[in-house]
Every structure is written in structure tokens, then in C-alpha cells.
Design an enzyme around this catalytic site. Structure first.
Site, PDB file in Angstrom:
ATOM      1  N   GLN A 136      42.478   7.668  38.243  1.00  0.00           N
ATOM      2  CA  GLN A 136      41.480   8.059  37.351  1.00  0.00           C
ATOM      3  C   GLN A 136      42.028   8.931  36.273  1.00  0.00           C
ATOM      4  O   GLN A 136      42.550  10.056  36.319  1.00  0.00           O
ATOM      5  CB  GLN A 136      40.618   9.199  38.208  1.00  0.00           C
ATOM      6  CG  GLN A 136      39.328   9.884  37.636  1.00  0.00           C
ATOM      7  CD  GLN A 136      38.671  10.749  38.377  1.00  0.00           C
ATOM      8  OE1 GLN A 136      39.184  11.252  39.315  1.00  0.00           O
ATOM      9  NE2 GLN A 136      37.381  10.743  38.468  1.00  0.00           N
ATOM     10  N   GLU A 154      31.588  25.588  41.045  1.00  0.00           N
ATOM     11  CA  GLU A 154      30.694  26.228  40.059  1.00  0.00           C
ATOM     12  C   GLU A 154      29.780  25.147  39.309  1.00  0.00           C
ATOM     13  O   GLU A 154      28.825  25.356  38.863  1.00  0.00           O
ATOM     14  CB  GLU A 154      31.376  27.003  39.213  1.00  0.00           C
ATOM     15  CG  GLU A 154      31.904  28.439  39.985  1.00  0.00           C
ATOM     16  CD  GLU A 154      33.171  28.172  40.709  1.00  0.00           C
ATOM     17  OE1 GLU A 154      33.725  27.034  40.789  1.00  0.00           O
ATOM     18  OE2 GLU A 154      33.516  29.070  41.689  1.00  0.00           O
ATOM     19  N   GLU A 211      31.975   9.356  43.186  1.00  0.00           N
ATOM     20  CA  GLU A 211      33.137  10.001  43.712  1.00  0.00           C
ATOM     21  C   GLU A 211      32.677  11.233  44.467  1.00  0.00           C
ATOM     22  O   GLU A 211      32.966  11.265  45.515  1.00  0.00           O
ATOM     23  CB  GLU A 211      34.036  10.556  42.559  1.00  0.00           C
ATOM     24  CG  GLU A 211      35.230  11.554  42.941  1.00  0.00           C
ATOM     25  CD  GLU A 211      35.927  12.144  41.997  1.00  0.00           C
ATOM     26  OE1 GLU A 211      35.697  12.038  40.833  1.00  0.00           O
ATOM     27  OE2 GLU A 211      37.009  12.608  42.182  1.00  0.00           O
TER      28      GLU A 211
HETATM   29  C1  LIG Z   1      43.583  17.680  44.571  1.00  0.00           C
HETATM   30  C2  LIG Z   1      43.154  17.442  43.169  1.00  0.00           C
HETATM   31  C3  LIG Z   1      43.022  15.919  42.850  1.00  0.00           C
HETATM   32  C4  LIG Z   1      42.739  15.780  41.557  1.00  0.00           C
HETATM   33  N1  LIG Z   1      42.489  14.402  41.095  1.00  0.00           N
HETATM   34  C5  LIG Z   1      42.211  14.232  39.710  1.00  0.00           C
HETATM   35  C6  LIG Z   1      42.429  12.951  39.284  1.00  0.00           C
HETATM   36  O1  LIG Z   1      42.792  11.900  39.893  1.00  0.00           O
HETATM   37  N2  LIG Z   1      41.930  12.436  38.080  1.00  0.00           N
HETATM   38  C7  LIG Z   1      41.426  13.418  37.016  1.00  0.00           C
HETATM   39  O2  LIG Z   1      41.025  13.179  35.886  1.00  0.00           O
HETATM   40  N3  LIG Z   1      41.426  14.929  37.628  1.00  0.00           N
HETATM   41  C8  LIG Z   1      41.914  15.022  38.770  1.00  0.00           C
HETATM   42  N4  LIG Z   1      41.744  16.579  39.216  1.00  0.00           N
HETATM   43  C9  LIG Z   1      41.273  17.421  38.553  1.00  0.00           C
HETATM   44  C10 LIG Z   1      39.970  18.228  38.567  1.00  0.00           C
HETATM   45  O3  LIG Z   1      38.768  17.284  38.264  1.00  0.00           O
HETATM   46  C11 LIG Z   1      39.749  19.510  37.923  1.00  0.00           C
HETATM   47  O4  LIG Z   1      40.975  20.398  38.467  1.00  0.00           O
HETATM   48  C12 LIG Z   1      38.526  20.152  37.874  1.00  0.00           C
HETATM   49  O5  LIG Z   1      37.635  19.233  37.288  1.00  0.00           O
HETATM   50  C13 LIG Z   1      38.387  21.507  37.319  1.00  0.00           C
HETATM   51  O6  LIG Z   1      39.145  21.486  36.061  1.00  0.00           O
HETATM   52  P1  LIG Z   1      40.387  22.588  35.770  1.00  0.00           P
HETATM   53  O7  LIG Z   1      41.438  22.231  36.994  1.00  0.00           O
HETATM   54  O8  LIG Z   1      40.783  22.330  34.209  1.00  0.00           O
HETATM   55  O9  LIG Z   1      39.863  23.893  35.805  1.00  0.00           O
HETATM   56  P2  LIG Z   1      38.880  24.834  34.804  1.00  0.00           P
HETATM   57  O10 LIG Z   1      38.049  23.623  34.039  1.00  0.00           O
HETATM   58  O11 LIG Z   1      39.733  25.334  33.924  1.00  0.00           O
HETATM   59  O12 LIG Z   1      38.181  25.807  35.510  1.00  0.00           O
HETATM   60  C14 LIG Z   1      38.767  27.041  36.169  1.00  0.00           C
HETATM   61  C15 LIG Z   1      37.708  27.871  36.922  1.00  0.00           C
HETATM   62  O13 LIG Z   1      36.711  28.194  35.898  1.00  0.00           O
HETATM   63  C16 LIG Z   1      35.384  27.643  36.571  1.00  0.00           C
HETATM   64  N5  LIG Z   1      34.574  27.324  35.459  1.00  0.00           N
HETATM   65  C17 LIG Z   1      34.930  26.479  34.395  1.00  0.00           C
HETATM   66  N6  LIG Z   1      33.845  26.208  33.754  1.00  0.00           N
HETATM   67  C18 LIG Z   1      32.689  26.822  34.377  1.00  0.00           C
HETATM   68  C19 LIG Z   1      31.494  26.861  33.539  1.00  0.00           C
HETATM   69  N7  LIG Z   1      30.939  26.242  32.785  1.00  0.00           N
HETATM   70  N8  LIG Z   1      30.530  27.843  34.635  1.00  0.00           N
HETATM   71  C20 LIG Z   1      31.142  28.297  35.962  1.00  0.00           C
HETATM   72  N9  LIG Z   1      32.449  28.218  36.095  1.00  0.00           N
HETATM   73  C21 LIG Z   1      33.378  27.781  35.351  1.00  0.00           C
HETATM   74  C22 LIG Z   1      35.561  26.550  37.640  1.00  0.00           C
HETATM   75  O14 LIG Z   1      34.786  26.353  38.370  1.00  0.00           O
HETATM   76  C23 LIG Z   1      37.029  27.091  37.888  1.00  0.00           C
HETATM   77  O15 LIG Z   1      36.945  27.687  39.145  1.00  0.00           O
HETATM   78  C24 LIG Z   1      42.132  16.801  40.469  1.00  0.00           C
HETATM   79  C25 LIG Z   1      42.322  17.985  41.049  1.00  0.00           C
HETATM   80  C26 LIG Z   1      42.887  18.444  42.371  1.00  0.00           C
HETATM   81  C27 LIG Z   1      42.855  19.869  42.604  1.00  0.00           C
END
Ligand SMILES: Cc1cc2nc3c(=O)[nH]c(=O)nc-3n(C[C@H](O)[C@H](O)[C@H](O)COP(=O)(O)OP(=O)(O)OC[C@H]3O[C@@H](n4cnc5c(N)ncnc54)[C@H](O)[C@@H]3O)c2cc1C
Length: 405
Positions: free
Chosen positions: A137, A388, A254
Site C-alpha cells: 500500500q 483520533e 482495510e
Molecule cells: C504498523 C504500521 C503499518 C503501516 N503500514 C502502512 C502501509 O502499508 N502503507 C501506508 O501507506 N501506510 C502505512 N502505515 C502508516 C499509517 O497509515 C500512518 O502511520 C497513520 O495514518 C498516521 O499517520 P502518521 O504516522 O503520519 O501520523 P500523524 O498524521 O503525524 O499523526 C500524529 C498524531 O496526531 C494525531 N492527529 C493528526 N491529525 C489529527 C486530527 N486532524 N485530529 C486529531 N488528531 C490528529 C494522530 O491521531 C496521531 O496521534 C502504517 C503504520 C503502522 C504503525
């Protein structure tokens, strides 16, 4: 192979299907794989299958039972929900796991069945149903996680193909995947409407993956770089600019899988909590866990788990078959994540110091696994969209508290 035990097929209309499934499993399931997880859904390493595993995967793929609910025309089993349930029960009864899994099954296949062209379905769905191709993905980027619509990876129109440049991150299993379904930008002038859904060959020149090493030493996901990658226009799913709609639909599939819609039995994996507690805390003269507060919390957790599993089952049965998962999967994903994390926390608390081992002597394999399971549990409320963000979806799309974009 063993012969199937006899079954009275007159009692229930589904029993003739049960008898068929039981006989087929007995004839095709290699006993050496009994109670072993042989699913390709594992992202923890390259697929190195034994002869028996290949035979089982081929048999299930040819029969269409790896994806029992998909149409027969695309390599599925064409079974209805009740038959799928029976098949799952019969597989469990034989100690057989479904060898065909992964992102192709969980999320990409159902989405392509809905939005793909006939040529795309012919090319990709059959290979997924047979477990022959691994998908990853390509959604998240360094500056596009929760704010997924901020993706910057750009697909430039070059006539009969696109030239793709950009970076994805957290690509689970990217180093072992054959192909990637990606959200890319085809128009920089609009945010959501400038996103397209593109299929990228991971072996194409210009694709580079760098596994991300975690504290555990494992590298289940990668940074993925695209440098001048040539992607044929036939690989665009839907039309240009429709990527946000298709991409969020895929996320519903998903979340449905992650919440347990694809397998609530996961919640009951491992020992019952009461058994674990007696093992580590002993029992009083009535045979109960001595600590009454802990006892109460174990009971509450088991009740929540069972109520959740039943709710998932009821929701699956009630869902109109052609509508598939909805925004309500966000509720299920959050509840499933909380229960999974509660279970891990409670297990660690029950085990005391024995639940904090990382390596070395003095810990059993189960204890070391428990520590890792507890830490891994932290990811459950992040991947597939954080808790969130699911709450935001519930407030906007289900409760109608804000206009959604
Ligand atoms: C084990 C694992 C596997 C994964 N596999 C994939 C994959 O195969 N492909 C892929 O594309 N992605 C993958 N991901 C990524 C995953 O989709 C993202 O980590 C997730 O969407 C959160 O994005 P971020 O890590 O950039 O956190 P951020 O977007 O930077 O968020 C950080 C924190 O801020 C909070 N936050 C952000 N915006 C808001 C809002 N508007 N309101 C309230 N709270 C908010 C979030 O809840 C979080 O706690 C994976 C993640 C993990 C942990």
C-alpha cells in the site's frame, strides 16, 4: 490424506455444503500443516514455501476458497455468507489456515472489483485469488499520514504513460511486494480532486525500497522511493482525480479487516485470561484468581471481547451484500483496537516481571512473545488511520457534526 468423518446431511440445508467442504479439506489439506499458520498475509518475511504449503495454496487457489466470497468469474468461490461461515468452521476444525491472504485480499481486490476496468480485473484479480502476487500500500508519505490528501508523489502525464516521482513511507512488506497500489497526485491545483489511484510495478526501474529497522530488530515496513518510474496509463484505476474516492473506499475495506470483520477469532487467540491469571497468580481455596479487583477486570474484558465479536458477526450478517463496509467500520476499528490493547496490557500486568522479558534466559518463548505483542499492540491504534482520525470520521460522516470535505 485422511478420510472425512461422516455427517448427517439431512438435518440442515447447509449440511450438504458442510459435508462437501469437510470431504474436500480432508482430501486436499496436508496433515503436516495442521495448526500451522500458512497464510501469505504475513508481512514478517519473504515467502519461502514448503512443497506441502505450495500444494495447499494451489488447491485452495484453484478451488476459489482462498477468497470464498469473490465471484467465480474472478477466481473466487462464489459462496454466500452462511457458506463462508461453514467453510471457516470446517477449516478451523481441521486445523487448516487459509493460505491466501495479504493486502490484495484484504483491501485492494475488493476495491478493484468495484472500480477496476474489466481488463484490470482480468489481469489482477485472478492472480490475487490464487495468492500468486503480493501487493503493498503506497499511501503514507513523510508529510501525508493523517492528512492523507496531502500526498505529493507526482505522476506526470507523458502521453501513453506517467512518470512518477516521490516518496512513500511505512510501506508494509514493500521489500517483498510485487506490486503497489498508490495514491499519487496528477493535478497540483486541487487537493482531494488532484489525487489518482495508480498501480505501480515494484520491479520497475526507479523503484527503491529501504526497510525501516525497528527496536525489535525487525523491518516489517519500508521507505519507498520513486524516481522517474514509467507507469503505463492502463494502470490508472478509475479516472484521473478519482483517487480520493477510490482510496478512501479501500480504507473502509482495510478497517473492516483490521477491526476483525475478517476474523474476530483473533481476539480469542492465546490462553483465556482466567487461565493465564491462575498460572501466574495462583488460585484461592475456591479455585478463583485471588485478587478480586483483577478478577473483575478480567471478567469485564472477556465480556467486552465476546460482545464485540458477536457485534461484528451480526454487522457482517446484516450488511447488504452489495454495499460492503461503510463509515461504521471506523467505530469497529476503534473498539477492536481498544480491546486488543486492553488484552495486551492486562496480560502484561498479570504476568508481572515475566511479561517484561526481551531476550536471554529465564523467559519462556510465550513470555517473550507476550512482550512483543504488547509493544506491537501500540501500532493497532495508528495503522489504517489513527483512533483520533476514526473519531473524526464518526463525528463527520455518521453523526453529521461537521460538513465533510
Ligand atoms: C504498523 C504500521 C503499518 C503501516 N503500514 C502502512 C502501509 O502499508 N502503507 C501506508 O501507506 N501506510 C502505512 N502505515 C502508516 C499509517 O497509515 C500512518 O502511520 C497513520 O495514518 C498516521 O499517520 P502518521 O504516522 O503520519 O501520523 P500523524 O498524521 O503525524 O499523526 C500524529 C498524531 O496526531 C494525531 N492527529 C493528526 N491529525 C489529527 C486530527 N486532524 N485530529 C486529531 N488528531 C490528529 C494522530 O491521531 C496521531 O496521534 C502504517 C503504520 C503502522 C504503525
Amino acid at each position: 490424506m485422511a478420510t472425512a468423518p461422516e455427517l448427517d446431511v439431512a438435518a440442515n440445508p447447509l449440511d450438504s455444503f458442510r459435508a462437501e467442504a469437510r470431504a474436500w479439506i480432508a482430501a486436499n489439506f496436508p496433515p503436516s500443516l495442521k495448526n500451522k499458520d500458512s497464510s501469505l498475509s504475513s508481512l514478517e518475511g519473504p515467502t519461502d514455501l514448503s512443497a506441502d504449503e505450495i500444494a495447499w495454496k494451489t488447491a485452495m487457489g484453484d478451488k476459489g476458497w482462498g477468497v470464498p466470497g469473490w465471484p467465480v468469474a474472478y477466481g473466487g468461490g462464489g459462496l454466500d455468507k452462511a457458506q463462508i461461515r461453514v467453510l471457516q468452521e470446517e477449516l478451523a476444525r481441521a486445523g487448516a489456515s487459509n493460505p491466501i491472504g495479504g493486502m490484495g485480499i484484504m483491501m485492494f481486490g475488493p476495491t478493484l472489483l468495484e472500480y477496476g476496468s474489466e481488463a484490470q480485473k482480468q489481469e489482477h484479480i485472478l492472480a490475487i485469488a490464487k495468492g500468486d502476487v503480493r501487493w503493498c500500500q503506497g499511501y503514507s508519505e513523510p508529510n501525508a499520514g493523517s492528512d492523507l490528501a496531502n500526498v505529493q508523489t507526482f505522476a506526470e502525464d507523458a502521453g501513453d504513460h506517467y512518470i512518477v516521482n516521490g516518496q512513500k513511507t511505512w510501506t508494509s512488506g514493500g521489500q517483498w511486494a510485487d506490486k503497489c497500489f498508490a495514491l499519487v497526485r496528477t493535478d497540483k491545483s486541487q487537493k482531494h480532486g488532484g489525487i489518482s489511484f495508480l498501480l505501480i510495478d515494484m520491479t520497475a526501474p526507479g523503484v527503491e525500497v529501504k526497510p525501516i529497522r525497528m527496536i525489535s530488530g525487525q523491518s516489517p515496513f519500508c521507505e519507498t522511493f520513486f524516481t522517474n518510474v514509467k507507469v503505463p496509463k492502463e494502470n490508472l484505476v478509475g479516472r484521473e482525480g478519482q483517487g480520493w474516492e477510490i482510496g478512501t473506499r479501500l480504507l473502509q475495506h482495510e478497517r473492516n479487516s483490521l477491526s476483525g470483520g475478517g476474523g474476530a477469532s483473533r481476539l480469542f487467540a492465546g490462553k483465556p485470561m482466567g487461565t493465564l491469571a491462575k498460572e501466574y497468580r495462583g488460585a484461592d481455596d475456591k479455585g478463583r484468581v485471588p485478587d478480586s479487583d483483577l478478577r473483575m477486570r478480567i471478567v469485564r474484558h472477556e465480556m467486552d471481547s465476546r460482545a464485540f465479536a458477536l457485534t461484528l458477526r451480526r454487522a457482517a450478517l446484516e450488511a447488504k451484500s452489495n454495499q460492503g463496509p461503510s463509515a461504521a467500520t471506523s467505530i469497529m476499528k476503534n473498539v477492536g483496537a481498544r480491546i486488543t490493547q486492553d488484552r495486551a496490557e492486562l496480560s502484561i500486568e498479570i504476568m508481572g516481571m515475566a511479561g517484561l522479558g526481551w531476550e536471554g534466559e529465564g523467559f519462556s518463548e510465550d513470555e517473550l512473545t507476550q512482550t512483543r505483542t504488547w509493544l506491537w499492540g501500540k501500532a493497532v491504534s495508528i495503522y489504517g488511520g489513527s483512533t483520533e482520525i476514526q473519531n473524526n470520521i464518526v463525528s463527520k460522516r455518521i453523526l453529521g457534526m461537521l460538513d465533510h470535505q
